[in-house]
Design a protein around this motif. Structure first.
Motif, mmCIF file in Angstrom:
data_model
loop_
_atom_site.group_PDB
_atom_site.id
_atom_site.type_symbol
_atom_site.label_atom_id
_atom_site.label_comp_id
_atom_site.label_asym_id
_atom_site.label_seq_id
_atom_site.Cartn_x
_atom_site.Cartn_y
_atom_site.Cartn_z
ATOM 1 N N VAL A 1 0.867 -1.179 0.000
ATOM 2 C CA VAL A 1 0.000 0.000 0.000
ATOM 3 C C VAL A 1 0.908 1.234 0.000
ATOM 4 O O VAL A 1 1.797 1.352 0.851
ATOM 5 C CB VAL A 1 -0.934 0.009 1.231
ATOM 6 C CG1 VAL A 1 -1.728 1.297 1.315
ATOM 7 C CG2 VAL A 1 -1.865 -1.205 1.199
ATOM 8 N N VAL A 2 0.707 2.119 -0.957
ATOM 9 C CA VAL A 2 1.534 3.324 -1.046
ATOM 10 C C VAL A 2 1.200 4.292 0.084
ATOM 11 O O VAL A 2 0.094 4.286 0.613
ATOM 12 C CB VAL A 2 1.391 4.027 -2.420
ATOM 13 C CG1 VAL A 2 1.879 3.128 -3.547
ATOM 14 C CG2 VAL A 2 -0.031 4.473 -2.668
ATOM 15 N N ASN A 3 2.167 5.110 0.455
ATOM 16 C CA ASN A 3 2.008 6.092 1.522
ATOM 17 C C ASN A 3 1.577 5.442 2.841
ATOM 18 O O ASN A 3 0.697 5.940 3.542
ATOM 19 C CB ASN A 3 1.027 7.203 1.123
ATOM 20 C CG ASN A 3 1.466 7.945 -0.110
ATOM 21 O OD1 ASN A 3 2.648 8.246 -0.268
ATOM 22 N ND2 ASN A 3 0.535 8.215 -1.002
ATOM 23 N N SER A 4 2.225 4.340 3.170
ATOM 24 C CA SER A 4 1.811 3.546 4.333
ATOM 25 C C SER A 4 1.878 4.330 5.645
ATOM 26 O O SER A 4 1.020 4.148 6.500
ATOM 27 C CB SER A 4 2.656 2.276 4.430
ATOM 28 O OG SER A 4 4.030 2.605 4.533
ATOM 29 N N HIS A 5 2.853 5.205 5.790
ATOM 30 C CA HIS A 5 2.969 5.969 7.039
ATOM 31 C C HIS A 5 1.787 6.917 7.219
ATOM 32 O O HIS A 5 1.185 6.980 8.298
ATOM 33 C CB HIS A 5 4.296 6.732 7.085
ATOM 34 C CG HIS A 5 5.474 5.851 7.285
ATOM 35 N ND1 HIS A 5 5.987 5.054 6.289
ATOM 36 C CD2 HIS A 5 6.240 5.619 8.368
ATOM 37 C CE1 HIS A 5 7.018 4.371 6.747
ATOM 38 N NE2 HIS A 5 7.198 4.693 8.006
ATOM 39 N N GLU A 6 1.457 7.643 6.172
ATOM 40 C CA GLU A 6 0.332 8.574 6.245
ATOM 41 C C GLU A 6 -0.987 7.825 6.407
ATOM 42 O O GLU A 6 -1.867 8.253 7.161
ATOM 43 C CB GLU A 6 0.282 9.446 4.998
ATOM 44 C CG GLU A 6 1.416 10.442 4.918
ATOM 45 C CD GLU A 6 1.374 11.259 3.635
ATOM 46 O OE1 GLU A 6 0.500 11.011 2.770
ATOM 47 O OE2 GLU A 6 2.229 12.145 3.498
ATOM 48 N N LYS A 7 -1.133 6.731 5.698
ATOM 49 C CA LYS A 7 -2.378 5.968 5.769
ATOM 50 C C LYS A 7 -2.549 5.311 7.135
ATOM 51 O O LYS A 7 -3.671 5.191 7.623
ATOM 52 C CB LYS A 7 -2.446 4.955 4.633
ATOM 53 C CG LYS A 7 -2.654 5.658 3.298
ATOM 54 C CD LYS A 7 -2.728 4.707 2.143
ATOM 55 C CE LYS A 7 -2.942 5.498 0.855
ATOM 56 N NZ LYS A 7 -3.047 4.622 -0.304
ATOM 57 N N ALA A 8 -1.459 4.910 7.769
ATOM 58 C CA ALA A 8 -1.548 4.378 9.129
ATOM 59 C C ALA A 8 -2.093 5.439 10.074
ATOM 60 O O ALA A 8 -2.993 5.171 10.878
ATOM 61 C CB ALA A 8 -0.181 3.881 9.602
ATOM 62 N N LYS A 9 -1.580 6.657 9.954
ATOM 63 C CA LYS A 9 -2.064 7.757 10.786
ATOM 64 C C LYS A 9 -3.547 8.039 10.508
ATOM 65 O O LYS A 9 -4.334 8.262 11.430
ATOM 66 C CB LYS A 9 -1.235 9.018 10.548
ATOM 67 C CG LYS A 9 0.183 8.937 11.074
ATOM 68 C CD LYS A 9 0.956 10.209 10.778
ATOM 69 C CE LYS A 9 2.399 10.133 11.196
ATOM 70 N NZ LYS A 9 2.681 9.697 12.535
ATOM 71 N N ALA A 10 -3.919 8.020 9.239
ATOM 72 C CA ALA A 10 -5.308 8.277 8.865
ATOM 73 C C ALA A 10 -6.236 7.192 9.415
ATOM 74 O O ALA A 10 -7.339 7.493 9.892
ATOM 75 C CB ALA A 10 -5.443 8.372 7.347
ATOM 76 N N LEU A 11 -5.802 5.946 9.352
ATOM 77 C CA LEU A 11 -6.629 4.849 9.873
ATOM 78 C C LEU A 11 -6.830 4.966 11.377
ATOM 79 O O LEU A 11 -7.948 4.774 11.878
ATOM 80 C CB LEU A 11 -6.012 3.497 9.533
ATOM 81 C CG LEU A 11 -6.197 3.034 8.094
ATOM 82 C CD1 LEU A 11 -5.299 1.840 7.799
ATOM 83 C CD2 LEU A 11 -7.657 2.696 7.815
ATOM 84 N N ILE A 12 -5.775 5.301 12.097
ATOM 85 C CA ILE A 12 -5.906 5.453 13.547
ATOM 86 C C ILE A 12 -6.822 6.621 13.879
ATOM 87 O O ILE A 12 -7.695 6.518 14.744
ATOM 88 C CB ILE A 12 -4.529 5.610 14.219
ATOM 89 C CG1 ILE A 12 -3.696 4.336 14.026
ATOM 90 C CG2 ILE A 12 -4.688 5.930 15.715
ATOM 91 C CD1 ILE A 12 -2.237 4.477 14.408
ATOM 92 N N ALA A 13 -6.666 7.729 13.170
ATOM 93 C CA ALA A 13 -7.528 8.892 13.405
ATOM 94 C C ALA A 13 -8.989 8.554 13.093
ATOM 95 O O ALA A 13 -9.897 8.920 13.854
ATOM 96 C CB ALA A 13 -7.058 10.077 12.565
#
Length: 129
Positions: free
Chosen positions: A85-97
């Protein structure tokens, strides 16, 4: 601090109970959604509640809560990277939020529709954008 340690251990235990995959990640979130349903949509996410109440009041608590966040974020990033999954760091933050927001709103209006929306739209939308 021991209450935060308890929730760190509980979260880690839940992470260890699901497969390290996109489906396992979704199952992880649903463990907590189902817990809240079992509690009649009362209490919300204990860590989220502590973050709201303590992160501005006590630096030691904030750092301990950040430890919980970092464990969860690291696990999600590993899943997303493994799944390419591209942009995994940003998407991890988005999922937690999104997860924390879903828990908070479900607690507010006592309606599990937010869990359904998270599962139907939010979770997969974050992954593909």
């Amino acid at each position: 601090m021991s209450i935060i340690d308890f929730y760190i251990a509980d979260t880690t235990n839940c992470l260890n109970r699901v497969e390290k995959s996109i489906e396992g990640l979704n199952q992880f979130f649903n463990i907590f959604f189902n817990r809240l349903i079992e509690l009649s949509l009362k209490r919300g996410c204990p860590v989220g509640n502590l973050i709201l109440e303590l992160s501005d009041e006590n630096e030691r608590f904030r750092l301990k809560l950040l430890e919980w966040y970092n464990i969860l974020e690291k696990w999600i990033i590993e899943v997303l990277e493994e799944e390419k999954v591209v942009n995994s760091h940003e998407k991890a933050k988005a999922l937690i939020a999104a997860f924390e927001g879903t828990m908070l709103l479900s607690k507010l209006d006592k309606n599990d529709v937010h869990f359904k929306i998270f599962n139907k739209y939010t979770f997969y939308s974050i992954l593909v954008i």
